[in-house]
Write a protein that holds these residues in place. Structure first.
Motif, PDB file in Angstrom:
ATOM      1  N   THR A  37       0.819  -1.234   0.000  1.00 42.35           N
ATOM      2  CA  THR A  37       0.000   0.000   0.000  1.00 42.35           C
ATOM      3  C   THR A  37       0.844   1.272   0.000  1.00 42.35           C
ATOM      4  OG1 THR A  37      -0.235   0.145   2.432  1.00 42.35           O
ATOM      5  CG2 THR A  37      -1.877  -1.189   1.237  1.00 42.35           C
ATOM      6  N   LEU A  38       2.068   1.194  -0.504  1.00 43.99           N
ATOM      7  CA  LEU A  38       2.922   2.384  -0.587  1.00 43.99           C
ATOM      8  C   LEU A  38       3.022   2.910  -2.017  1.00 43.99           C
ATOM      9  CD1 LEU A  38       5.879   1.408   1.802  1.00 43.99           C
ATOM     10  CD2 LEU A  38       3.845   2.777   2.303  1.00 43.99           C
ATOM     11  N   GLY A  39       2.197   2.360  -2.897  1.00 41.12           N
ATOM     12  CA  GLY A  39       2.228   2.776  -4.297  1.00 41.12           C
ATOM     13  C   GLY A  39       2.779   1.667  -5.171  1.00 41.12           C
ATOM     14  N   TYR A 108      -5.196 -13.424  -4.829  1.00 38.29           N
ATOM     15  CA  TYR A 108      -6.162 -14.234  -4.079  1.00 38.29           C
ATOM     16  C   TYR A 108      -5.502 -14.899  -2.876  1.00 38.29           C
ATOM     17  CZ  TYR A 108      -9.442 -17.948  -2.909  1.00 38.29           C
ATOM     18  OH  TYR A 108     -10.284 -18.781  -2.227  1.00 38.29           O
ATOM     19  N   LEU A 109      -4.313 -15.451  -3.081  1.00 32.88           N
ATOM     20  CA  LEU A 109      -3.624 -16.158  -2.003  1.00 32.88           C
ATOM     21  C   LEU A 109      -3.192 -15.217  -0.878  1.00 32.88           C
ATOM     22  CD1 LEU A 109      -1.391 -18.647  -4.050  1.00 32.88           C
ATOM     23  CD2 LEU A 109      -3.506 -19.158  -2.808  1.00 32.88           C
ATOM     24  N   THR A 110      -3.013 -13.939  -1.201  1.00 32.59           N
ATOM     25  CA  THR A 110      -2.569 -12.967  -0.177  1.00 32.59           C
ATOM     26  C   THR A 110      -3.707 -12.050   0.254  1.00 32.59           C
ATOM     27  OG1 THR A 110      -1.842 -11.396  -1.896  1.00 32.59           O
ATOM     28  CG2 THR A 110      -0.201 -12.979  -1.090  1.00 32.59           C
ATOM     29  N   ARG A 111      -4.936 -12.479   0.004  1.00 31.55           N
ATOM     30  CA  ARG A 111      -6.090 -11.604   0.274  1.00 31.55           C
ATOM     31  C   ARG A 111      -6.214 -11.227   1.749  1.00 31.55           C
ATOM     32  NH1 ARG A 111      -7.460 -16.759  -0.344  1.00 31.55           N
ATOM     33  NH2 ARG A 111      -9.004 -17.797   0.995  1.00 31.55           N
ATOM     34  N   ASP A 112      -5.671 -12.051   2.639  1.00 29.34           N
ATOM     35  CA  ASP A 112      -5.747 -11.746   4.078  1.00 29.34           C
ATOM     36  C   ASP A 112      -4.451 -11.142   4.618  1.00 29.34           C
ATOM     37  OD1 ASP A 112      -8.365 -12.758   4.286  1.00 29.34           O
ATOM     38  OD2 ASP A 112      -7.589 -14.819   4.450  1.00 29.34           O
ATOM     39  N   PHE A 113      -3.527 -10.816   3.716  1.00 26.86           N
ATOM     40  CA  PHE A 113      -2.251 -10.236   4.128  1.00 26.86           C
ATOM     41  C   PHE A 113      -2.328  -8.718   4.018  1.00 26.86           C
ATOM     42  CE2 PHE A 113       2.186  -8.986   2.855  1.00 26.86           C
ATOM     43  CZ  PHE A 113       2.731  -9.111   4.134  1.00 26.86           C
ATOM     44  N   HIS A 114      -2.334  -8.044   5.167  1.00 32.34           N
ATOM     45  CA  HIS A 114      -2.452  -6.584   5.193  1.00 32.34           C
ATOM     46  C   HIS A 114      -1.375  -6.013   6.121  1.00 32.34           C
ATOM     47  CE1 HIS A 114      -6.256  -7.002   3.100  1.00 32.34           C
ATOM     48  NE2 HIS A 114      -6.657  -7.860   4.028  1.00 32.34           N
ATOM     49  N   PRO A 115      -0.188  -5.763   5.601  1.00 34.25           N
ATOM     50  CA  PRO A 115       0.905  -5.286   6.460  1.00 34.25           C
ATOM     51  C   PRO A 115       0.618  -3.954   7.146  1.00 34.25           C
ATOM     52  CG  PRO A 115       1.489  -5.139   4.127  1.00 34.25           C
ATOM     53  CD  PRO A 115       0.247  -5.947   4.205  1.00 34.25           C
ATOM     54  N   ASP A 116      -0.238  -3.134   6.532  1.00 36.83           N
ATOM     55  CA  ASP A 116      -0.557  -1.838   7.151  1.00 36.83           C
ATOM     56  C   ASP A 116      -1.392  -1.997   8.417  1.00 36.83           C
ATOM     57  OD1 ASP A 116      -2.545  -2.827   5.452  1.00 36.83           O
ATOM     58  OD2 ASP A 116      -3.488  -0.868   5.249  1.00 36.83           O
ATOM     59  N   TYR A 122       3.743   0.858   9.302  1.00 35.37           N
ATOM     60  CA  TYR A 122       4.498   1.453   8.193  1.00 35.37           C
ATOM     61  C   TYR A 122       5.797   0.694   7.955  1.00 35.37           C
ATOM     62  CZ  TYR A 122       6.326   4.986   5.012  1.00 35.37           C
ATOM     63  OH  TYR A 122       6.821   5.626   3.904  1.00 35.37           O
ATOM     64  N   ALA A 123       6.437   0.257   9.027  1.00 32.84           N
ATOM     65  CA  ALA A 123       7.672  -0.520   8.894  1.00 32.84           C
ATOM     66  C   ALA A 123       7.403  -1.834   8.160  1.00 32.84           C
ATOM     67  CB  ALA A 123       8.285  -0.794  10.263  1.00 32.84           C
ATOM     68  N   PHE A 129       7.220  -3.923   0.792  1.00 33.89           N
ATOM     69  CA  PHE A 129       7.576  -3.240  -0.451  1.00 33.89           C
ATOM     70  C   PHE A 129       8.987  -3.609  -0.897  1.00 33.89           C
ATOM     71  CE2 PHE A 129       9.719   0.291  -2.535  1.00 33.89           C
ATOM     72  CZ  PHE A 129       8.901   0.491  -3.633  1.00 33.89           C
ATOM     73  N   ALA A 130       9.919  -3.669   0.047  1.00 35.30           N
ATOM     74  CA  ALA A 130      11.311  -3.999  -0.276  1.00 35.30           C
ATOM     75  C   ALA A 130      11.419  -5.406  -0.855  1.00 35.30           C
ATOM     76  CB  ALA A 130      12.181  -3.859   0.965  1.00 35.30           C
ATOM     77  N   VAL A 131      10.736  -6.362  -0.224  1.00 28.61           N
ATOM     78  CA  VAL A 131      10.759  -7.742  -0.714  1.00 28.61           C
ATOM     79  C   VAL A 131      10.097  -7.817  -2.098  1.00 28.61           C
ATOM     80  CG1 VAL A 131       9.981 -10.103  -0.302  1.00 28.61           C
ATOM     81  CG2 VAL A 131      10.815  -8.715   1.601  1.00 28.61           C
ATOM     82  N   GLY A 132       8.994  -7.088  -2.276  1.00 30.87           N
ATOM     83  CA  GLY A 132       8.312  -7.070  -3.564  1.00 30.87           C
ATOM     84  C   GLY A 132       9.176  -6.482  -4.660  1.00 30.87           C
TER      85      GLY A 132
END
Length: 239
Positions: A37-39, A108-116, A122-123, A129-132
């Motif tokens: 969610t950082l763009g 779909y597989l990450t639909r429940d993954f919400h790092p925010d 934010y960290a 984002f870095a891994v992506g």
């Protein structure tokens, strides 16, 4: 076409194995960057914004977008180039379908993954984002190693740069800026001029970091190059 004729069947299979791996890895990278969610990156901006405001998946938009880029290549090419490049262009079709499909699978597989929403939100977003971004860079490195096909959006930029006789870097930068601007305008219009989604600091960071990351990763995956080289015919007769 001559490039493919010089290959043995084993070499072609190995090159496409690495390329298809690149598509899967790239889809996962785009998904992670989106979940951060950082763009999102410039090429995915339009797909992401469209999927938010309209009842269509991000992967499907990506396929439709790449289809338009595939058709645009024929518009940019000269008549004689169309005949010479037809095989290369057609080989982009399975690549774009796999890439779009894998984006939807990964989303779909990450639909429940919400790092925010996690502790130290934010960290965690920055880490995701870095891994992506690293994963997207790995996808590009694999494409370079495979060296058989490209996604239509990338191929279009290369053909356009050659057609107008401009440096590839500048054409790519202009193309990416156009995609980001288009996504921003769409977001503004669809939200009633209240927000711009999908374009944040990560969009800029991705543009700056992914290129250097590709150069950093390439030497660590030289074993794929050696694996492909071992399948090359030792003589013209062996092909």
């Amino acid at each position: 076409m001559k490039f493919f004729m010089r290959m043995s069947k084993a070499e072609l299979i190995r090159r496409y194995t690495v390329f298809m791996l690149a598509m899967v890895v790239g889809a996962f990278g785009v998904t992670l960057v989106t979940r951060a969610t950082l763009g999102v990156n410039s090429v995915a901006c339009f797909s992401y914004v469209t999927s938010v405001y309209f009842p269509i998946t991000m992967g499907m938009v990506n396929i439709l977008f790449n289809t338009s880029m595939l058709l645009a290549q024929f518009g940019v090419m000269r008549k004689e180039e169309r005949k010479l490049q037809i095989i290369n262009v057609l080989m982009q079709i399975p690549a774009m379908i796999l890439f779009g499909f894998m984006i939807d699978v990964c989303m779909y597989l990450t639909r429940d993954f919400h790092p925010d929403a996690m502790p130290y939100g934010y960290a965690m977003c920055l880490l995701t984002f870095a891994v992506g971004s690293l994963t997207i860079a790995l996808n590009i490195a694999f494409q370079v190693i495979g060296n058989v096909a490209k996604l239509p959006c990338d191929a279009f930029v290369m053909i356009l740069a050659a057609r107008i006789n401009k440096k590839l870097g500048w054409v790519k930068l202009s193309f990416d800026a156009f995609l980001v601007l288009t996504a921003a305008i769409m977001s503004l219009v669809c939200s009633g001029f209240t927000e711009i989604i999908g374009i944040r600091e990560g969009t800029v960071l991705g543009a700056l970091l992914i290129g250097p990351l590709v150069q950093l990763l390439l030497p660590y995956f030289a074993f794929f190059t050696r694996w492909i080289e071992r399948a090359k015919p030792s003589s013209p007769e062996a092909a």
